[in-house]
Design a protein around this motif. Structure first.
Motif, short mmCIF file in Angstrom:
data_model
loop_
_atom_site.label_atom_id
_atom_site.label_comp_id
_atom_site.label_asym_id
_atom_site.label_seq_id
_atom_site.Cartn_x
_atom_site.Cartn_y
_atom_site.Cartn_z
N ILE A 63 47.31 30.49 30.10
CA ILE A 63 47.72 29.13 29.72
C ILE A 63 49.01 28.76 30.46
CG2 ILE A 63 48.54 27.67 27.79
CD1 ILE A 63 46.53 29.20 25.98
N SER A 64 49.92 29.73 30.60
CA SER A 64 51.16 29.41 31.32
C SER A 64 50.87 29.09 32.79
CB SER A 64 52.19 30.54 31.17
OG SER A 64 51.86 31.64 31.98
N MET B 91 56.12 32.26 27.91
CA MET B 91 56.76 31.05 27.33
C MET B 91 58.00 30.64 28.10
SD MET B 91 56.41 31.69 23.26
CE MET B 91 54.81 32.01 22.52
N ASN B 92 58.80 31.61 28.51
CA ASN B 92 59.99 31.27 29.30
C ASN B 92 59.59 30.60 30.61
OD1 ASN B 92 61.45 32.49 27.29
ND2 ASN B 92 62.53 33.93 28.59
N PHE B 93 58.49 31.05 31.15
CA PHE B 93 57.95 30.44 32.38
C PHE B 93 57.71 28.94 32.14
CE2 PHE B 93 53.86 30.70 35.25
CZ PHE B 93 54.49 29.95 36.23
N VAL B 94 57.06 28.62 31.02
CA VAL B 94 56.76 27.21 30.74
C VAL B 94 58.05 26.43 30.49
CG1 VAL B 94 55.46 25.62 29.27
CG2 VAL B 94 54.51 27.87 29.78
N VAL B 95 58.99 27.05 29.80
CA VAL B 95 60.28 26.37 29.56
C VAL B 95 60.91 26.01 30.90
CG1 VAL B 95 62.66 26.70 28.75
CG2 VAL B 95 60.74 27.42 27.31
N CYS B 96 60.94 26.97 31.81
CA CYS B 96 61.57 26.72 33.12
C CYS B 96 60.84 25.62 33.87
CB CYS B 96 61.62 28.00 33.95
SG CYS B 96 62.79 29.17 33.27
#
Ligand code: LAN
Length: 756
Positions: A137-138, A372-377
């Protein structure tokens, strides 16, 4: 066995994936970073397994598919590659063992071939079925192109792991079908390009609908699906970043939560607050039709926040959490939540995320927060940012390819942990001075030397991290999270080898003292030891466990496994450096062993949290007791522990505990009968406790020897590990390290026994 090469024409040219740097490879394979269209990957029947290679860059594992025949010739497959992929190694039969020590030698002959260039042992670390969906998903929401060979092998893995009857997926590979597993893995398959009308998808979808559809999914699935735009954010129970603004003294402040839960809730809270969603695509529109029982447009999103299927509801939400959620949804968010406060909270969460990324060089704690951090970035820094490129590159290290296909590991590997046990195995068999094993052991020692963490993280207290100087992580130094038992097992192995004649002192005394200083910070007020940090709040915090599918996730607990590892490391250290922090070490060990006694269950066993279950923890607890001279003959605790184990020995001499024991807290037999790993744990415990009936032990040793293959290996049996009570995870190297440890200990103890 090699899979048939697909003869369908390849849609787009994929560049050669040679032994270049991971970075180069990434931008090659996934397209230049300016490609932002979520193109549907091409998907084939299979890839050719003989074209896969696992690259070990100082224990950063990445898998490469060589489409070019020249590249295949230049970069031959190693034994380890073939073994991981389930291809034949064509190894000759070894001389049949005449006694347990011969069996260890044969086992080492095989295991040595799997040692990777940087000196450690690698392995698949699969089991959980909710990790790969996060990664996929990311990729999808960040428009990261998915190479056809990934898409193809993801499809193969998920199809191979679908429930044979209902076609759904569980929380882990042996688990019963759940909405969590089914909705996320179905979605993953769709995102990698599998058609909705594929018969396996039709079957899985029917099962999902029978279970109530996606509205019955637990919190984390609702989060991922809202991010994807398949659900509306209103269905997600609140994850307000404002939590992060609580002063540290507040009893429920997030810095007190277990590291995994706080590192997951951190990016989750940022994205929840932003209500960030991916760009709508045809597949997303289609998923809105596929995943729900009711018409998507009519779904009452807010009304389904707490809807969950019983199969997924391992830890039902408490009345306290339900009340907090109600207030957040109905009062705080609509009427009170000031904008300035939200911005402050999002900014602080964002800064904490940056610290996590920086401290791990974007490797992150585990694949959930990494995705999730990937998506935040991506949402915050934009598609071409440095942070996005780094995450994209590093998240590759969670992937693993095997005969069944491509999966996501539970961490970026098991490197330091397995290497430490491999060394100790040779020591237990009394073979460390045998020149035959010296090169292998020296490489392993060099690996642990390089992997020792030399500094604390920057801003340690600001980002609430535990002291780590001198420590080892479970996987590698990049990830860099110290864990009490990982430090201990690695330290023991280093001391053992460095004190063996003929081995160099790579790690000097000061670095050993650094490890001890860090270890000494790990004792909790009870006397026991937890995993990453001593507990920072009481178990009452479990009343805020929102994840539903896991137990014991909110805070740290003391574990017999971790406590024992620290006790034995400190004891070994004290033998060689008797004066260093002598009093504190003595007091630590005494309090720790007292805690071990308190943790004993009325039936005599100990509950294990990191592998299955009572057998695993009882082995450790008996070792703790024996380290202070308490064994079967002189200690009631040790005797009861041994009697517990013996009461579960099977007719064939083995042990066979099921993962169900972790869920229920009762010893339950595995339906497939005795397991070599489980049998080894029980025997090691009994031998540590000096259990007097040699015949019972011999029977178990015989079972382990009988299961050894002519080339020295043992075959994979049932899953070995667990976390958070409900999710199982594989430790494939245990079938080598613990079997050989049991055999080696037996050989040392009963030198004249042949056992054939
Ligand atoms: C692990 C793997 C190793 C394990 C031991 C060292 C064996 C244990 O003795 C201490 C705890 C530790 C470090 C551990 C903690 C939880 C982990 C990281 C895992 C089981 C591997 C995967 C799991 C992690 C929580 C998976 C992501 C899931 C979430 C619920 C966030």
């Amino acid at each position: 066995m090699t899979k048939k090469k697909p003869n369908a024409a390849r849609a787009e040219p994929v560049p050669v994936t040679e032994k270049g740097s991971t970075k180069k490879r990434f931008s090659d394979v996934h397209g230049a970073s300016n490609i932002h269209s979520a193109k549907r990957p091409r998907i084939e029947d299979g890839t050719e397994l003989s074209r896969w290679r696992m690259r070990d860059d100082e224990s950063r594992h990445t898998w490469h598919y060589l489409e070019d025949d020249e590249a295949v010739k230049k970069w031959p497959q190693t034994h380890a590659d073939k073994y991981f992929l389930g291809l034949s190694l064509d190894l000759p039969d070894l001389p049949p063992p005449k006694n347990p020590l011969d069996a260890v030698r044969n086992g080492l002959t095989f295991f040595e071939k799997l040692q990777l260039p940087s000196g450690h042992w690698g392995c698949e670390y699969g089991g959980p079925m909710f990790l790969l969906p996060g990664i996929v998903i990311s990729w999808y929401v960040t428009k990261t192109p998915i190479p056809w060979y990934y898409a193809t092998e993801i499809k193969n893995y998920l199809f191979a792991r679908a429930h044979p009857e209902d076609g759904g997926w569980g929380l882990h590979i042996e688990g019963d079908t759940s909405v969590f597993g089914t909705v996320l893995n179905y979605t993953t398959l769709r995102l990698v390009g599998v058609e909705a009308e594929h018969p396996k998808m039709v079957k899985a979808r029917a099962t999902l609908h029978k279970l109530g559809g996606a509205t019955h999914a637990p919190h984390w699935a609702k989060f991922w699906l809202s991010l994807l735009g398949v659900m509306d954010w209103d269905i997600v129970n609140p994850v307000p970043p404002e939590f992060w603004l609580m002063p540290d003294w507040v009893p429920l402040a997030p810095w007190r939560w277990w590291i995994h839960i706080r590192q997951v809730f951190l990016p989750m809270s940022y994205l929840w607050s932003k209500r960030w969603q991916a760009e709508e695509t045809e597949t997303i529109r289609s998923l809105r039709k596929e995943l729900f029982v009711d018409d998507w447009a009519t779904i009452d999103w807010a009304g389904n926040r707490n809807t969950i299927h019983p199969n997924d509801n391992y830890h039902p939400k408490s009345w306290l959490l339900n009340s907090v959620n109600w207030l957040l949804v109905n009062v705080w968010t609509p009427y009170l939540r000031p904008k300035a406060l939200v911005t402050m909270a999002e900014d602080w969460a964002s800064e904490l995320i940056d610290m996590e990324d920086k401290n791990t060089d974007y490797a992150d704690l585990a694949p959930v927060n990494a995705a999730m951090n990937f998506v935040v970035c991506y949402a915050r820094d934009g598609p071409d940012s440095h942070s996005v490129r780094k995450h994209r590159e590093r998240n590759e290290e969670f992937l693993w390819v095997k005969g069944e296909g491509l999966l996501c590991n539970g961490t970026n590997g098991v490197q330091c942990w397995d290497t430490a046990f491999a060394i100790q195995t040779v020591m237990d068999a009394g073979l460390t001075e045998d020149p035959r094993w010296r090169p292998m052991l020296l490489k392993a020692l060099e690996y642990l030397d390089k992997q020792q963490i030399r500094e604390n993280v920057e801003n340690q207290s600001k980002c609430y991290r535990q002291q780590r100087k001198g420590a080892w992580a479970f996987s590698n130094k990049d990830q860099g999270y110290a864990v009490s038992d990982c430090v201990s097992e690695a330290l023991k192995s280093v001391i053992i080898l460095q004190k063996t004649p003929g081995f160099p002192t790579l790690i000097d005394d000061q670095r050993i003292f650094d490890a001890i200083d860090t270890l000494l910070t790990y004792q909790s007020s009870s006397g026991g030891c937890a995993s990453y940090e001593p507990p920072r709040a009481g178990t009452w915090m479990e009343a805020l466990n929102a994840a539903e599918v896991f137990g014991r996730i909110m805070v740290e607990y003391d574990y017999p496994e971790c406590t024992t590892a620290v006790v034995t490391a400190l004891s070994l250290f004290s033998k060689h450096w008797p004066t260093y922090r002598q009093k504190e070490i003595k007091a630590f060990v005494n309090r720790a062993v007292s805690w071990i006694k308190i943790a004993q269950k009325p039936h005599g066993g100990w509950y294990g949290s990191w592998a299955i279950c009572f057998t695993y923890a009882t082995m450790f607890a008996l070792e703790s007791l024996s380290s202070i001279g308490e064994t079967y003959g002189n200690s009631e605790h040790s005797k009861r522990g041994c009697d517990f184990l013996i009461s579960h020995q099977r007719e064939d001499g083995g042990w066979s505990e099921s993962y169900k024991a972790c869920e229920t807290g009762e010893y339950i037999e595995h339906p497939t009968g005795s397991q070599v790993v489980m049998t080894s744990w029980a025997l090691i415990g009994l031998m540590k406790a000096k259990y007097p009936d040699k015949e019972r032990i011999k029977k178990g040793i015989k079972l382990i020897m009988d299961r050894q293959q002519p080339n020295g290996e043992w075959l994979q049996e049932a899953i070995e590990g667990v976390f958070n009570k409900s999710c199982m995870i594989s430790y494939p190297n245990y079938k080598f390290t613990f079997t050989m440890k049991a055999l080696g200990m037996f050989a040392q103890k009963y030198q004249d026994e042949t056992v054939i």
